[in-house]
Motif scaffolding. Sequence first.
Motif, mmCIF file in Angstrom:
data_model
loop_
_atom_site.group_PDB
_atom_site.id
_atom_site.type_symbol
_atom_site.label_atom_id
_atom_site.label_comp_id
_atom_site.label_asym_id
_atom_site.label_seq_id
_atom_site.Cartn_x
_atom_site.Cartn_y
_atom_site.Cartn_z
ATOM 1 N N UNK A 38 0.956 -1.450 -0.220
ATOM 2 C CA UNK A 38 0.238 0.006 0.182
ATOM 3 C C UNK A 38 1.210 1.396 0.213
ATOM 4 N N UNK A 39 0.411 2.014 -0.476
ATOM 5 C CA UNK A 39 0.756 3.357 -0.644
ATOM 6 C C UNK A 39 0.595 4.188 -1.334
ATOM 7 N N UNK A 40 0.361 5.812 -0.379
ATOM 8 C CA UNK A 40 0.058 6.444 -0.502
ATOM 9 C C UNK A 40 -0.011 7.612 -1.583
ATOM 10 N N UNK A 41 1.363 8.495 -2.005
ATOM 11 C CA UNK A 41 0.900 8.817 -3.015
ATOM 12 C C UNK A 41 1.832 8.269 -4.216
ATOM 13 N N UNK A 42 2.199 7.303 -4.816
ATOM 14 C CA UNK A 42 1.777 6.679 -6.134
ATOM 15 C C UNK A 42 1.288 5.588 -5.984
ATOM 16 N N UNK A 43 0.570 5.208 -7.070
ATOM 17 C CA UNK A 43 0.357 3.761 -7.879
ATOM 18 C C UNK A 43 0.608 3.105 -8.282
ATOM 19 N N UNK A 44 0.400 2.098 -8.053
ATOM 20 C CA UNK A 44 1.341 1.086 -9.233
ATOM 21 C C UNK A 44 0.162 0.137 -9.934
ATOM 22 N N UNK B 91 2.782 -2.146 -17.017
ATOM 23 C CA UNK B 91 2.300 -1.944 -15.415
ATOM 24 C C UNK B 91 2.077 -0.078 -15.423
ATOM 25 N N UNK B 92 1.176 0.269 -15.002
ATOM 26 C CA UNK B 92 0.811 2.179 -14.721
ATOM 27 C C UNK B 92 1.717 2.510 -13.523
ATOM 28 N N UNK B 93 2.112 3.653 -13.699
ATOM 29 C CA UNK B 93 2.648 4.118 -12.555
ATOM 30 C C UNK B 93 2.035 5.777 -12.729
ATOM 31 N N UNK B 94 1.253 6.153 -11.573
ATOM 32 C CA UNK B 94 0.531 7.219 -11.050
ATOM 33 C C UNK B 94 0.861 8.174 -9.959
ATOM 34 N N UNK B 95 1.919 9.304 -9.851
ATOM 35 C CA UNK B 95 1.857 10.080 -9.628
ATOM 36 C C UNK B 95 0.326 10.344 -9.186
ATOM 37 N N UNK B 96 0.332 10.739 -7.538
ATOM 38 C CA UNK B 96 -1.535 10.374 -6.566
ATOM 39 C C UNK B 96 -1.364 11.587 -5.763
ATOM 40 N N UNK B 97 -1.526 12.617 -5.931
ATOM 41 C CA UNK B 97 -0.831 13.768 -5.236
ATOM 42 C C UNK B 97 -2.152 15.308 -6.188
ATOM 43 N N UNK B 98 -3.442 14.615 -5.949
ATOM 44 C CA UNK B 98 -4.146 15.667 -6.681
ATOM 45 C C UNK B 98 -4.159 17.141 -6.385
ATOM 46 N N UNK B 99 -4.725 16.988 -5.431
ATOM 47 C CA UNK B 99 -4.586 18.263 -4.111
ATOM 48 C C UNK B 99 -3.893 19.274 -4.143
#
Length: 268
Positions: A2-8, A15-23
């Motif tokens: 489990x990661x808070x700011x990067x989705x794999x 593989x999709x890597x998504x930077x996840x801090x949209x706010x």
Amino acid sequence: MARKFVQLIIDKQVAQVILNRPEKYNALNFEMFRELDEVIGELKRDRKVHVVILSGSQGNFSSGLDVKSVSKSPIQAVKLLFKWLPGNANLAQRVSIGWRRLPMPVIAVLEGVCFGGGMQIALGADFRISAGDAKLSIMEAKWGLVPDMAGLVSLREVVSKDQALLLTMTAGVLSAQDALSKGLVTEVVDEPMVRALELAAILAKTSPDANAAIKMSINHSWNSSIRSLLSRESFSQIRLLLGKNRLIAAKRQTSEPDKVYKDRQARW
């Protein structure tokens, strides 16, 4: 994990890597640096992954370093920049150069803003597919800093020296079309994620060992001597000829077009 700011997300061979801090427009805090580094390491070990797509959540790639967040903790700043030897990559540099070191193609999908550290990360990818309304900038000079996340490794390969100086010294914001004309992006399209998925499907049809060898050979030989280039080509070709995926590639071109490749060789 489990990661808070990067989705794999891994779907079959992609593989999709998504930077996840949209706010925060996916601004880079220390935790995101650490999680990106972990994901790169995980992908490097995963021999089933043939292609990586790197993107940002909710319409932006990344607004760059979250200076306020990182500056709150001097320890975090030290951890970002610390390295045992000057020639090694520190944590801040690994999240850019790490994509170049992966043995599979990496496609960056650029939407919204791609500034500073975000641009440094994008430069680590092998292909940069940009939306028409994206904005890009190598912005570190605006804050009195030098770009120090290893993006210059790729920048020196895609633009001329005077353009590199101009882009980094002025910290100017480029439109997608301006970036394309200078070589900073590979393509500008209306739907960059759709195009990235199409390209990933095309790349996945090539032997993962061939893609790994091509990427390694081009990256290492681009500025090296001709003798080094010839040696590397021969070494790679022998490994490919001895591997199972070369035979599968031949069958895919003739009698068995749907034959599935074996997992990538352990080391490239």
